[in-house]
Write a protein that holds these residues in place. Structure first.
Motif, PDB file in Angstrom:
ATOM      1  N   GLY A   9       0.810  -1.214   0.000  1.00  0.00           N
ATOM      2  CA  GLY A   9       0.000   0.000   0.000  1.00  0.00           C
ATOM      3  C   GLY A   9       0.841   1.260   0.000  1.00  0.00           C
ATOM      4  O   GLY A   9       0.524   2.238  -0.715  1.00  0.00           O
ATOM      5  N   GLN A  10       1.905   1.271   0.772  1.00  0.00           N
ATOM      6  CA  GLN A  10       2.769   2.447   0.812  1.00  0.00           C
ATOM      7  C   GLN A  10       3.442   2.692  -0.524  1.00  0.00           C
ATOM      8  O   GLN A  10       3.531   3.836  -0.992  1.00  0.00           O
ATOM      9  CB  GLN A  10       3.821   2.265   1.913  1.00  0.00           C
ATOM     10  CG  GLN A  10       3.259   2.298   3.325  1.00  0.00           C
ATOM     11  CD  GLN A  10       4.300   1.926   4.374  1.00  0.00           C
ATOM     12  OE1 GLN A  10       5.485   1.775   4.068  1.00  0.00           O
ATOM     13  NE2 GLN A  10       3.871   1.768   5.611  1.00  0.00           N
ATOM     14  N   VAL A  11       3.909   1.611  -1.162  1.00  0.00           N
ATOM     15  CA  VAL A  11       4.550   1.758  -2.472  1.00  0.00           C
ATOM     16  C   VAL A  11       3.544   2.248  -3.506  1.00  0.00           C
ATOM     17  O   VAL A  11       3.836   3.156  -4.306  1.00  0.00           O
ATOM     18  CB  VAL A  11       5.171   0.417  -2.910  1.00  0.00           C
ATOM     19  CG1 VAL A  11       5.675   0.497  -4.348  1.00  0.00           C
ATOM     20  CG2 VAL A  11       6.309   0.026  -1.972  1.00  0.00           C
ATOM     21  N   ILE A  12       2.345   1.667  -3.496  1.00  0.00           N
ATOM     22  CA  ILE A  12       1.323   2.062  -4.469  1.00  0.00           C
ATOM     23  C   ILE A  12       0.938   3.529  -4.281  1.00  0.00           C
ATOM     24  O   ILE A  12       0.803   4.282  -5.258  1.00  0.00           O
ATOM     25  CB  ILE A  12       0.087   1.144  -4.339  1.00  0.00           C
ATOM     26  CG1 ILE A  12       0.412  -0.248  -4.890  1.00  0.00           C
ATOM     27  CG2 ILE A  12      -1.108   1.732  -5.079  1.00  0.00           C
ATOM     28  CD1 ILE A  12      -0.644  -1.298  -4.592  1.00  0.00           C
TER      29      ILE A  12
ATOM     30  N   MET B  46       1.168  -1.582 -11.662  1.00  0.00           N
ATOM     31  CA  MET B  46       1.758  -0.264 -11.467  1.00  0.00           C
ATOM     32  C   MET B  46       3.248  -0.278 -11.818  1.00  0.00           C
ATOM     33  O   MET B  46       3.748   0.613 -12.521  1.00  0.00           O
ATOM     34  CB  MET B  46       1.550   0.181 -10.022  1.00  0.00           C
ATOM     35  CG  MET B  46       2.148   1.534  -9.682  1.00  0.00           C
ATOM     36  SD  MET B  46       1.298   2.913 -10.472  1.00  0.00           S
ATOM     37  CE  MET B  46      -0.201   2.972  -9.496  1.00  0.00           C
ATOM     38  N   VAL B  47       3.962  -1.288 -11.337  1.00  0.00           N
ATOM     39  CA  VAL B  47       5.401  -1.369 -11.608  1.00  0.00           C
ATOM     40  C   VAL B  47       5.652  -1.524 -13.108  1.00  0.00           C
ATOM     41  O   VAL B  47       6.529  -0.845 -13.678  1.00  0.00           O
ATOM     42  CB  VAL B  47       6.031  -2.534 -10.823  1.00  0.00           C
ATOM     43  CG1 VAL B  47       7.456  -2.797 -11.300  1.00  0.00           C
ATOM     44  CG2 VAL B  47       6.025  -2.241  -9.334  1.00  0.00           C
ATOM     45  N   LYS B  48       4.899  -2.389 -13.774  1.00  0.00           N
ATOM     46  CA  LYS B  48       5.099  -2.599 -15.204  1.00  0.00           C
ATOM     47  C   LYS B  48       4.741  -1.348 -16.000  1.00  0.00           C
ATOM     48  O   LYS B  48       5.343  -1.074 -17.055  1.00  0.00           O
ATOM     49  CB  LYS B  48       4.296  -3.813 -15.676  1.00  0.00           C
ATOM     50  CG  LYS B  48       4.837  -5.121 -15.114  1.00  0.00           C
ATOM     51  CD  LYS B  48       4.189  -6.348 -15.713  1.00  0.00           C
ATOM     52  CE  LYS B  48       4.871  -7.617 -15.216  1.00  0.00           C
ATOM     53  NZ  LYS B  48       4.327  -8.838 -15.824  1.00  0.00           N
ATOM     54  N   THR B  49       3.788  -0.592 -15.500  1.00  0.00           N
ATOM     55  CA  THR B  49       3.470   0.688 -16.134  1.00  0.00           C
ATOM     56  C   THR B  49       4.652   1.654 -16.031  1.00  0.00           C
ATOM     57  O   THR B  49       5.038   2.305 -17.011  1.00  0.00           O
ATOM     58  CB  THR B  49       2.233   1.321 -15.464  1.00  0.00           C
ATOM     59  OG1 THR B  49       1.108   0.459 -15.633  1.00  0.00           O
ATOM     60  CG2 THR B  49       1.917   2.678 -16.064  1.00  0.00           C
TER      61      THR B  49
ATOM     62  N   ALA C 177      13.009  -6.217  -9.541  1.00  0.00           N
ATOM     63  CA  ALA C 177      13.367  -6.358  -8.123  1.00  0.00           C
ATOM     64  C   ALA C 177      12.169  -6.057  -7.225  1.00  0.00           C
ATOM     65  O   ALA C 177      11.952  -6.753  -6.218  1.00  0.00           O
ATOM     66  CB  ALA C 177      14.528  -5.425  -7.787  1.00  0.00           C
ATOM     67  N   GLU C 178      11.377  -5.036  -7.566  1.00  0.00           N
ATOM     68  CA  GLU C 178      10.213  -4.695  -6.733  1.00  0.00           C
ATOM     69  C   GLU C 178       9.178  -5.812  -6.752  1.00  0.00           C
ATOM     70  O   GLU C 178       8.616  -6.169  -5.710  1.00  0.00           O
ATOM     71  CB  GLU C 178       9.592  -3.379  -7.219  1.00  0.00           C
ATOM     72  CG  GLU C 178      10.325  -2.144  -6.745  1.00  0.00           C
ATOM     73  CD  GLU C 178       9.389  -0.974  -6.517  1.00  0.00           C
ATOM     74  OE1 GLU C 178       8.149  -1.167  -6.505  1.00  0.00           O
ATOM     75  OE2 GLU C 178       9.893   0.146  -6.335  1.00  0.00           O
ATOM     76  N   ILE C 179       8.898  -6.347  -7.925  1.00  0.00           N
ATOM     77  CA  ILE C 179       7.914  -7.429  -8.024  1.00  0.00           C
ATOM     78  C   ILE C 179       8.417  -8.679  -7.307  1.00  0.00           C
ATOM     79  O   ILE C 179       7.669  -9.352  -6.587  1.00  0.00           O
ATOM     80  CB  ILE C 179       7.604  -7.738  -9.504  1.00  0.00           C
ATOM     81  CG1 ILE C 179       6.885  -6.542 -10.150  1.00  0.00           C
ATOM     82  CG2 ILE C 179       6.750  -8.993  -9.628  1.00  0.00           C
ATOM     83  CD1 ILE C 179       6.717  -6.669 -11.652  1.00  0.00           C
TER      84      ILE C 179
END
Length: 292
Positions: A113-116, A169-172, A186-188
């Protein structure tokens, strides 16, 4: 596609019959009885990424490559349902693993949630500057009907949906040059590893707590007057899982959801504060006047 808890031989323990019969309730008019509450429409979750779908389904054993099975969210939810049912037996170790697992799941969800939120704020700043970016979505998302029979199944489904959105979100961000390929992977990977490690944790507990000789385990096994079979169950549980936290044993710390319906007396609570929770210590003799 439907996701349901795996069948279990355990179920909520029915309340014992009262010692004194209550007066018969007046008969209801025909047709006025209320049925069990059910969902008006099927619950469902929609997933857009292969990462999230595999996280939910897990992976079966591959005999060709000798690759081991990897439990997913569906298996995790079924295990927690069985342990949730087991908590009806006043099993303190069932309560303990439910507390631990839910805390870990909440921690992972909070991290996502914090990352998003940070990424969404980044998108909003770009929009104010004149660049409006949208989050990637699948042309053909998969919708999975949910048939969970415990609250922990729905907590698991919500975590999977949040992971799905995190991956999108990361892939975007990678596609639209807000993050490098390496940083995105790395994030995923970091969140995925945390979830998979969590999905593994309660399986060993379920396998051992549901063994025939361990099924009767309850808090009363720790108290004075317990027979040798009870003492053996305690020794086995401590050897397998470690010593219980006192707050869990006394009920001061409880799972978010539990089938336990036991209310100890004041005398029992005092004794529960004193008894050893280790495997080898002998319990103190019961004090005069204590009824257990």
């Amino acid at each position: 596609m439907t996701a349901q808890d795996a069948p279990s031989s355990l179920g909520p323990v029915p309340d014992p019959a009262p010692a004194i019969s209550a007066p018969a309730a007046p008969a209801r008019p025909a047709g006025s009885s209320l049925g069990q509450l059910v969902d008006e429409t099927p619950d469902a979750m929609t997933l857009h990424t292969q990462d999230a779908y595999r996280m939910f389904t897990g992976r079966a054993v591959d005999p060709a490559s000798n690759a081991p099975a990897i439990p997913g969210g569906r298996r995790f939810a079924a295990v927690l349902k069985a342990i949730w049912y087991l908590s009806a037996n006043d099993n303190p170790y069932a309560d303990w693993i439910l507390i631990r697992v839910y805390q870990s799941l909440s921690g992972i969800r909070s991290q996502m949630g914090q990352v998003i939120e940070a990424r969404e704020a980044e998108f909003e700043r770009l929009r104010r500057r004149g660049l409006a970016l949208s989050v990637l979505a699948s042309r053909s998302p998969v919708t999975v009907e949910l048939g969970f029979r415990s609250p922990y199944g729905y907590a698991t489904a919500e975590a999977i949906v949040e992971f799905d959105y995190h991956v999108r979100m990361v892939k975007t961000l990678v596609l639209k040059d807000r993050m490098s390929d390496e940083a995105g992977r790395a994030e995923i990977r970091a969140i995925g590893r945390s979830l998979r490690a969590l999905f593994l944790e309660p399986i060993r507990w379920e396998r051992n707590l549901l063994r025939e000789e361990m099924l009767p385990l309850s808090r009363r096994d720790f108290l004075p007057g317990a027979d040798e079979a009870a003492r053996q169950r305690v020794r086995a549980a401590v050897a397998l899982f470690g010593e219980l936290p006192r707050k869990v044993f006394t009920g001061e710390e409880v799972p978010r959801h539990s089938q336990r319906r036991v209310t100890p007396t004041a005398a029992e609570l005092r004794l529960m504060q004193q008894v050893s929770l280790g495997a080898d210590a002998e319990p103190p003799p019961p004090s005069a006047g204590q009824l257990l």
